[in-house]
Motif scaffolding. Sequence first.
Motif, short mmCIF file in Angstrom:
data_model
loop_
_atom_site.label_atom_id
_atom_site.label_comp_id
_atom_site.label_asym_id
_atom_site.label_seq_id
_atom_site.Cartn_x
_atom_site.Cartn_y
_atom_site.Cartn_z
N TRP A 68 0.89 -1.01 0.07
CA TRP A 68 -0.02 -0.05 -0.03
C TRP A 68 0.93 1.35 -0.01
O TRP A 68 0.69 2.29 -0.85
CB TRP A 68 -1.01 -0.03 1.10
CG TRP A 68 -1.89 1.08 1.32
CD1 TRP A 68 -3.27 1.23 0.87
CD2 TRP A 68 -1.47 2.26 2.07
NE1 TRP A 68 -3.60 2.59 1.04
CE2 TRP A 68 -2.65 3.08 2.09
CE3 TRP A 68 -0.56 2.67 3.04
CZ2 TRP A 68 -2.81 4.51 2.48
CZ3 TRP A 68 -0.53 4.03 3.60
CH2 TRP A 68 -1.75 4.54 3.42
N ALA A 69 1.94 1.37 0.89
CA ALA A 69 2.69 2.53 1.04
C ALA A 69 3.61 2.62 -0.18
O ALA A 69 4.01 3.54 -0.42
CB ALA A 69 3.40 2.68 2.31
N MET A 113 1.65 -1.55 9.85
CA MET A 113 1.35 -0.13 9.64
C MET A 113 2.53 0.88 9.30
O MET A 113 3.61 0.75 9.80
CB MET A 113 0.77 0.57 11.17
CG MET A 113 0.47 1.90 11.27
SD MET A 113 -0.89 2.32 10.18
CE MET A 113 -2.29 1.91 11.33
N PRO A 114 2.16 1.63 8.38
CA PRO A 114 3.55 2.74 7.82
C PRO A 114 3.62 3.60 8.90
O PRO A 114 3.31 3.92 9.59
CB PRO A 114 2.89 3.26 6.54
CG PRO A 114 1.41 3.05 6.58
CD PRO A 114 1.05 1.71 7.52
N LEU A 119 5.13 8.16 4.89
CA LEU A 119 3.86 8.93 4.34
C LEU A 119 4.30 10.15 4.11
O LEU A 119 4.95 11.10 4.56
CB LEU A 119 2.84 8.74 5.38
CG LEU A 119 2.51 7.23 5.85
CD1 LEU A 119 1.28 7.19 6.83
CD2 LEU A 119 2.03 6.30 4.51
N PRO A 120 3.31 10.85 3.40
CA PRO A 120 3.28 12.39 3.09
C PRO A 120 3.01 12.88 4.42
O PRO A 120 2.22 12.42 5.09
CB PRO A 120 2.29 12.52 2.05
CG PRO A 120 1.99 11.33 1.33
CD PRO A 120 2.41 10.31 2.32
N SER A 121 3.23 14.08 4.76
CA SER A 121 3.06 14.87 5.82
C SER A 121 1.45 15.04 6.12
O SER A 121 1.03 15.22 7.33
CB SER A 121 3.68 16.23 5.92
OG SER A 121 3.06 17.15 4.83
N SER A 124 0.43 12.04 7.88
CA SER A 124 1.23 11.65 9.10
C SER A 124 0.61 11.03 10.50
O SER A 124 1.06 10.62 11.32
CB SER A 124 2.28 12.74 9.46
OG SER A 124 1.42 13.72 9.68
N GLN A 125 -0.61 11.53 10.43
CA GLN A 125 -1.47 11.13 11.48
C GLN A 125 -1.89 9.76 11.44
O GLN A 125 -2.55 9.15 12.40
CB GLN A 125 -2.41 12.17 12.04
CG GLN A 125 -1.98 13.64 12.39
CD GLN A 125 -1.14 13.30 13.54
OE1 GLN A 125 -1.66 12.88 14.65
NE2 GLN A 125 0.04 13.73 13.36
N LEU A 126 -2.06 9.30 10.34
CA LEU A 126 -2.77 7.90 10.09
C LEU A 126 -2.10 6.84 11.11
O LEU A 126 -2.70 5.97 11.59
CB LEU A 126 -2.51 7.41 8.69
CG LEU A 126 -3.32 6.28 8.31
CD1 LEU A 126 -5.00 6.36 8.57
CD2 LEU A 126 -3.18 5.71 6.69
N PRO A 127 -0.74 6.61 11.12
CA PRO A 127 -0.24 5.72 11.78
C PRO A 127 -0.59 5.56 13.30
O PRO A 127 -0.52 4.40 14.11
CB PRO A 127 1.29 5.82 11.63
CG PRO A 127 1.60 6.47 10.40
CD PRO A 127 0.07 7.33 10.21
#
Length: 137
Positions: A68-69, A113-114, A119-121, A124-127
């Motif tokens: 995915w990432a 989990m990436p 990840l793009p900034s 950045s809250q997704l993880p």
Amino acid sequence: MPRIFISYRRSDSITISGRIYDRLAAAYGEGNVFKDVDDIPFGADFRAVLEREVSTCDVLLTIIGATWASAADDRGVMRLNNPDDFVRIEIESGLNRTNNVLVIPVLVSGAKMPTPDQLPSTLSQLPFRNAAVVRDD
């Protein structure tokens, strides 16, 4: 009933995303679960449909497969680094909504989990969202 939006990459999670859709549609009704292939009418501007659906969902499931990432386009550029990547746009929209939307990462096919630096900034809250893990069985 909650409205559920399924965001996924066809290249790494198309089959399991279909299974997740089937189970959720059976539990919540097909009209309450959105998955692009099943719910964008022919001839519709899919950008507008995606924007509307993400802006009105209660739950945004981010299906994260093993690649995915790191998925790249045909030029070798990582798709998440493209601001026009639809998966990126869907998740950014969910994370940026000011009203209640639950953004849930769903790890499939052994994915991890990436990390924020992968990840793009804007993602950045997704993880830091607690993830659900779905096994192949």
